[in-house]
Motif scaffolding. Structure first.
Motif, short mmCIF file in Angstrom:
data_model
loop_
_atom_site.label_atom_id
_atom_site.label_comp_id
_atom_site.label_asym_id
_atom_site.label_seq_id
_atom_site.Cartn_x
_atom_site.Cartn_y
_atom_site.Cartn_z
N GLY A 118 0.95 -1.29 -0.04
CA GLY A 118 -0.02 0.20 -0.13
C GLY A 118 0.94 1.04 0.18
N THR A 119 1.97 1.34 0.84
CA THR A 119 2.58 2.32 1.01
C THR A 119 3.51 2.90 -0.25
OG1 THR A 119 3.35 1.88 3.19
CG2 THR A 119 4.48 3.42 2.11
N VAL A 120 3.95 1.72 -1.07
CA VAL A 120 4.46 1.67 -2.32
C VAL A 120 3.64 2.35 -3.41
CG1 VAL A 120 5.75 0.37 -4.40
CG2 VAL A 120 6.09 -0.24 -1.99
N ILE A 121 2.36 1.78 -3.48
CA ILE A 121 1.37 2.34 -4.53
C ILE A 121 1.14 3.85 -4.03
CG2 ILE A 121 -1.27 2.26 -5.11
CD1 ILE A 121 -1.08 -0.68 -4.47
N SER A 122 1.11 4.31 -2.94
CA SER A 122 0.74 5.54 -2.49
C SER A 122 1.82 6.45 -2.78
CB SER A 122 0.52 5.71 -1.00
OG SER A 122 0.40 6.88 -0.59
N PHE A 123 3.08 5.87 -2.71
CA PHE A 123 4.59 6.56 -3.11
C PHE A 123 4.59 6.82 -4.61
CE2 PHE A 123 8.65 5.31 -5.23
CZ PHE A 123 9.19 6.26 -4.90
N ALA A 348 -4.69 16.55 -1.41
CA ALA A 348 -5.71 15.69 -2.32
C ALA A 348 -4.86 14.28 -2.88
CB ALA A 348 -5.94 16.53 -3.44
N LEU A 349 -3.40 14.40 -3.30
CA LEU A 349 -2.72 13.30 -3.60
C LEU A 349 -2.51 12.21 -2.40
CD1 LEU A 349 0.02 14.93 -5.42
CD2 LEU A 349 -1.82 13.56 -6.56
N VAL A 350 -2.71 12.74 -1.15
CA VAL A 350 -2.49 11.82 -0.04
C VAL A 350 -3.95 11.08 0.01
CG1 VAL A 350 -2.73 11.78 2.40
CG2 VAL A 350 -0.90 13.24 1.43
N LEU A 351 -5.07 11.89 -0.11
CA LEU A 351 -6.37 11.16 -0.09
C LEU A 351 -6.48 10.18 -1.17
CD1 LEU A 351 -8.84 14.28 0.32
CD2 LEU A 351 -8.31 12.62 2.02
N VAL A 352 -5.91 10.46 -2.52
CA VAL A 352 -6.12 9.60 -3.54
C VAL A 352 -5.06 8.39 -3.44
CG1 VAL A 352 -5.91 9.34 -6.18
CG2 VAL A 352 -6.89 11.31 -5.19
#
Length: 538
Positions: A118-123, A348-352
């Protein structure tokens, strides 16, 4: 008659730095105020100690600015060394030391999927979004490493604030998932950040992604192994020498020093100190804690919790005061509109980025799970998504590390720091204040008893009777045998319980005789443990 210069008190105070005394006095007074306010807000639905400390830090920073007549002060400057070396280790260690291990490892696969993948996807999403959107806003002088660093920086959640609004008793599943993901997420974000720093982006080729993955896997597993080794070493030393026969102080001191030693060794080897000290805490609570005297157990439990509590409160005070370091805002040279646009884009990027992995991964897990009680309901997915939106001191510390370098100071670098601070303040105050009422409205209203715990206990008894035990007649009140086909069904439908049971068998046979633990406490006549054993045997 002697002069004032010869007066002893004058000689003593001449060795002390007045600014240091003032700074410490201010922070100690603020910490006391936070503790009192936190006590008064204990039952409040909308506020918690983290938010109170943050707001109190903002007020204290405003007072310092007024006293200094608009000039910056050392009190308001964030120190990475102070945060990473002294404040973060006791928090992460206590998290591992106090965690309910059975529930944590029962959800370990889910935690790893959220915390790592999940962190890699968010990154990736945040980095690509920053690269695409910042140029449209007018931020054009950041390089590729800066964009990737921002992705790693904003992928780090704030598990400290999140855990203060979640209850381990009321929502045990959510607490376990959010807590575990928060720790693994912080470690993963820092590992990604360090990996980005080591790569040479002047010569980009097809292998750079593989190098990034390889560096990440090496740091992750090496850090975990180091924490386990140091934890086992502390258990073996205390079990073999049994310091408590002479002094419980030595036991307590050795546990504290060994825990901190694991973190420092990880930092020295350029590994993830967060993962190392977290797993060191888990191993110490499983083995070392049971090898010490009863008085040492009580002392260590409260000592670790107290140090963690003070460090958590200090961090939020620190972040609140640092937000009013006027020099950073002057260096950014950005208008209010530009600053608001950049901060809004980042949030907004954190939310997405968080939504992009929470809901898909939860859906995949639900498809794999056979039992309805093990599936993650949509309302639980929503809480997991919302509770992970808060950003904290790890985000600010990494932002300083990337953009506060004196060699490359620029208005856009200062803008990244101030925008990060805005995201941290907004997410902590807004999301933190809404999380507890949201959980009460979504999860706890019309709450029914959890069937999963009952199912786990039943499956454990069935495993003992059907799979791994020879079937003691005294444990059974009837002669009926369960059908053979149910054994295979049990292994397929309850794999986590089965793995846990096999681990307990291995632990009792091989690990605990060497490293101690519950049921393998050293017997020393006259000690608190020995006296209890003697009384129970008689």
């Amino acid at each position: 008659m002697s002069s004032l210069e010869d007066f002893p008190l004058q000689l003593v105070t001449s060795y002390l730095d007045t600014s240091t005394i003032i700074a410490l006095s201010v922070f100690f007074a603020l910490l006391c105020a936070c503790i009192i306010i936190g006590h008064l807000l204990e039952e409040n639905r909308w506020a918690n100690e983290s938010i109170a400390a943050l707001l109190l830090g903002l007020c204290a920073g405003a007072v310092v600015l007024l006293v200094k007549k608009g000039k910056s002060s050392q009190l308001l400057k964030f120190s990475e060394d102070l945060f990473f070396l002294y404040l973060l280790p006791p928090i992460i260690f206590n998290a591992g030391f106090q965690v309910k291990k059975k529930r944590f490892f029962k959800n370990f696969t889910t935690i790893l999927l959220f915390g790592i993948f999940g962190t890699v996807i968010s990154f990736c999403i945040i980095s690509l979004g920053v690269f695409w959107l910042f140029r449209k806003i007018g931020v054009k002088h950041l390089n590729i490493k800066d964009h990737l660093a921002i992705g790693a920086i904003l992928s780090a959640t704030d598990s400290v604030c999140t855990l203060q609004v979640l209850s381990q008793d009321e929502t045990p599943f959510l607490y376990s998932i959010v807590f575990g993901e928060g720790v693994v997420n912080d470690a993963t974000s820092i590992v990604l950040f360090n990996s980005v720093q080591t790569l040479d982006f002047r010569n980009i080729d097809g292998l750079i992604a593989l190098k990034l993955i390889g560096t990440f896997l090496y740091l992750f597993f090496s850090s975990t192994a180091l924490g386990i080794v140091v934890g086992l070493l502390s258990a073996f030393i205390i079990k073999t020498l049994y310091f408590g026969r002479h002094s419980t102080d030595r036991e307590v001191a050795l546990m504290i020093l060994m825990a901190y030693f694991s973190y420092m060794i990880a930092q020295f080897l350029n590994l993830s100190g967060i993962l190392t000290v977290f797993f060191c805490g888990i191993v110490m609570s499983h083995y070392t804690w049971h090898n010490v005297t009863e008085s040492s157990r009580i002392t260590t439990k409260h000592a670790f919790a107290t140090m963690s509590f003070i460090a958590e409160t200090f961090i939020f005070l620190y972040v609140g005061m640092d937000a009013l370091d006027i020099d950073k805002w002057r260096e950014s040279k950005a208008s209010a509109g530009t600053s608001a646009a950049v901060s809004s884009t980042l949030f907004a990027l954190v939310l997405v980025g968080r939504a992009a992995f929470v809901f898909p991964i939860a859906t995949i897990l639900n498809c794999v799970q056979k039992r309805a009680s093990s599936k993650i309901q949509f309302k639980e997915q929503f809480i997991i998504w919302w509770a992970g939106l808060m950003r904290g001191a790890v985000t600010i510390a990494l932002s300083y590390n990337q953009f506060a370098n004196s060699v490359r100071k620029s208005p856009e670098s200062a803008l990244m720091i101030t925008s990060t601070i805005i995201v941290v303040l907004f997410s902590t105050v807004f999301c933190g204040s809404v999380t507890k009422p949201l959980i009460e409205a979504v999860m706890l209203r019309h709450r029914k008893p959890m069937a999963s715990d009952v199912a786990d206990n039943l499956s454990m008894e069935e495993l003992r009777a059907l799979l791994l035990e020879n079937g003691d007649p005294s444990d059974s009140n009837n002669d009926q045998q369960a059908p053979r086909a149910s054994n295979l069904r049990l292994l397929i439908s309850h794999p986590t319980t089965t793995v846990h049971y096999f681990w307990r068998k291995f632990d009792d046979r091989f690990m605990r005789p060497v490293f101690g633990g519950r049921g393998f406490v050293p017997f020393v006549p006259g000690s608190p443990t020995g006296a209890a054993d003697e009384s129970s045997s008689t």
